[in-house]
Design a protein around this motif. Structure first.
Motif, PDB file in Angstrom:
ATOM      1  N   VAL A  15       0.848  -1.189   0.000  1.00  0.00           N
ATOM      2  CA  VAL A  15       0.000   0.000   0.000  1.00  0.00           C
ATOM      3  C   VAL A  15       0.884   1.240   0.000  1.00  0.00           C
ATOM      4  N   VAL A  16       0.686   2.089  -0.990  1.00  0.00           N
ATOM      5  CA  VAL A  16       1.426   3.345  -1.093  1.00  0.00           C
ATOM      6  C   VAL A  16       0.453   4.488  -0.808  1.00  0.00           C
ATOM      7  N   VAL A 169      -8.722   3.311  -6.168  1.00  0.00           N
ATOM      8  CA  VAL A 169      -8.564   2.133  -5.303  1.00  0.00           C
ATOM      9  C   VAL A 169      -9.097   2.482  -3.923  1.00  0.00           C
ATOM     10  N   ASN A 170      -9.937   1.612  -3.375  1.00  0.00           N
ATOM     11  CA  ASN A 170     -10.510   1.859  -2.055  1.00  0.00           C
ATOM     12  C   ASN A 170     -10.627   0.541  -1.292  1.00  0.00           C
ATOM     13  N   LEU A 171     -11.168   0.613  -0.094  1.00  0.00           N
ATOM     14  CA  LEU A 171     -11.273  -0.582   0.742  1.00  0.00           C
ATOM     15  C   LEU A 171     -12.188  -1.632   0.126  1.00  0.00           C
ATOM     16  N   GLU A 172     -13.140  -1.197  -0.689  1.00  0.00           N
ATOM     17  CA  GLU A 172     -14.089  -2.135  -1.275  1.00  0.00           C
ATOM     18  C   GLU A 172     -13.471  -2.940  -2.425  1.00  0.00           C
ATOM     19  N   ASN A 173     -12.573  -2.313  -3.199  1.00  0.00           N
ATOM     20  CA  ASN A 173     -12.045  -3.020  -4.364  1.00  0.00           C
ATOM     21  C   ASN A 173     -10.578  -3.411  -4.246  1.00  0.00           C
ATOM     22  N   LEU A 174      -9.928  -3.069  -3.151  1.00  0.00           N
ATOM     23  CA  LEU A 174      -8.505  -3.382  -2.992  1.00  0.00           C
ATOM     24  C   LEU A 174      -8.233  -4.874  -3.166  1.00  0.00           C
ATOM     25  N   LYS A 175      -9.064  -5.712  -2.565  1.00  0.00           N
ATOM     26  CA  LYS A 175      -8.841  -7.154  -2.650  1.00  0.00           C
ATOM     27  C   LYS A 175      -8.845  -7.627  -4.097  1.00  0.00           C
ATOM     28  N   GLY A 186      -1.872   2.242  -5.024  1.00  0.00           N
ATOM     29  CA  GLY A 186      -1.725   3.603  -4.522  1.00  0.00           C
ATOM     30  C   GLY A 186      -3.054   4.102  -3.979  1.00  0.00           C
ATOM     31  N   ILE A 187      -3.025   4.617  -2.756  1.00  0.00           N
ATOM     32  CA  ILE A 187      -4.238   5.116  -2.096  1.00  0.00           C
ATOM     33  C   ILE A 187      -4.144   6.628  -1.974  1.00  0.00           C
ATOM     34  N   GLY A 188      -5.112   7.329  -2.534  1.00  0.00           N
ATOM     35  CA  GLY A 188      -5.078   8.780  -2.523  1.00  0.00           C
ATOM     36  C   GLY A 188      -6.004   9.415  -1.512  1.00  0.00           C
ATOM     37  N   SER A 189      -6.976  10.167  -2.015  1.00  0.00           N
ATOM     38  CA  SER A 189      -7.802  11.004  -1.156  1.00  0.00           C
ATOM     39  C   SER A 189      -8.636  10.219  -0.155  1.00  0.00           C
ATOM     40  N   ASP A 190      -8.966   8.967  -0.458  1.00  0.00           N
ATOM     41  CA  ASP A 190      -9.784   8.196   0.481  1.00  0.00           C
ATOM     42  C   ASP A 190      -9.103   8.039   1.834  1.00  0.00           C
TER      43      ASP A 190
END
Length: 222
Positions: A15-16, A169-175, A186-190
């Motif tokens: 996770v970046v 990319v968010n918690l719902e679709n990361l998997k 890469g995780i941005g504004s969320d």
């Protein structure tokens, strides 16, 4: 070896955190909270006013050479548009460079100094060009334009391409992204939007823990 050690650490972390902010000071605060929550790879975007100062501060506080150390974190620069900016970021302490697009001069500069460079790509042509320039990992950007199935589709003709989806990319679709074969995400504004809107930096640490847990679960197949 340094370059490939860094790439290995980024892949293992998975996770970046892409940190934007209204000032260098805010970016540093948000980054510290993301690290406190368990995210060990931080990308400070150069859209942040005083971004190089933020990178220098964080690179001085956190070290990547010893992953077991309490102050372990990998600090890099994002939204790097040209070779001149990449060099400035490296001198400020950036361990890796991320760009929203593929720029030959930027890639060549990073290769010269053996610094990992992750340029943004959207098409097979861009991915092929990046491979020819010696790019090891590419940022699939904007990630929200694609579904996770994009990765195995690309791996059909180009199995050697390592993709890091960023944007959407968010918690719902990361998997699903991890299962599809993402090198990292890469995780941005969320990660930071609730903290910024509510004026509570602790929410970054809370969300960071959720992302780390989600990545670990995805890797474990649960």
């Amino acid at each position: 070896m340094r370059k490939y050690k860094l790439l290995q650490l980024i892949q293992e972390a998975g996770v970046v955190a892409v940190i934007r902010g209204r000032s260098a000071e805010e970016a540093v605060r948000l980054s510290r909270k993301a690290i406190e929550g368990g995210i060990r790879v931080i990308e400070i975007t150069l859209t942040v006013p005083g971004a190089l100062r933020a990178i220098e501060t964080l690179a001085g506080e956190y070290q990547w050479e010893n992953p077991s150390a309490e102050n372990y974190a990998v600090i890099g620069a994002g939204t790097v548009l040209d070779a001149e900016t990449a060099r400035a970021a490296i001198l400020a302490g950036s361990a890796f460079i991320v760009s929203p697009s593929l720029n030959q001069g930027t890639v060549q500069l990073c290769n010269r100094y053996r610094v990992p460079i992750m340029p943004g790509v959207m098409t097979i042509q861009e991915m092929t060009s990046a491979l020819e320039l010696g790019v090891d990992v590419m940022k699939l950007f904007p990630g929200n334009l694609y579904s996770p199935s994009m990765i195995p589709t690309v791996h059909g003709p180009l199995p050697q391409v390592n993709l890091m989806p960023t944007g959407g990319v968010n918690l719902e679709n990361l998997k699903e992204w991890v299962k599809a074969g993402a090198f990292a995400v890469g995780i941005g504004s969320d990660l930071t939007k609730d903290a910024v809107s509510q004026g509570n930096d602790e929410l970054v640490a809370v969300k960071a823990r959720q992302y780390v847990r989600a990545f670990e679960d995805a890797k474990a197949g649960s």
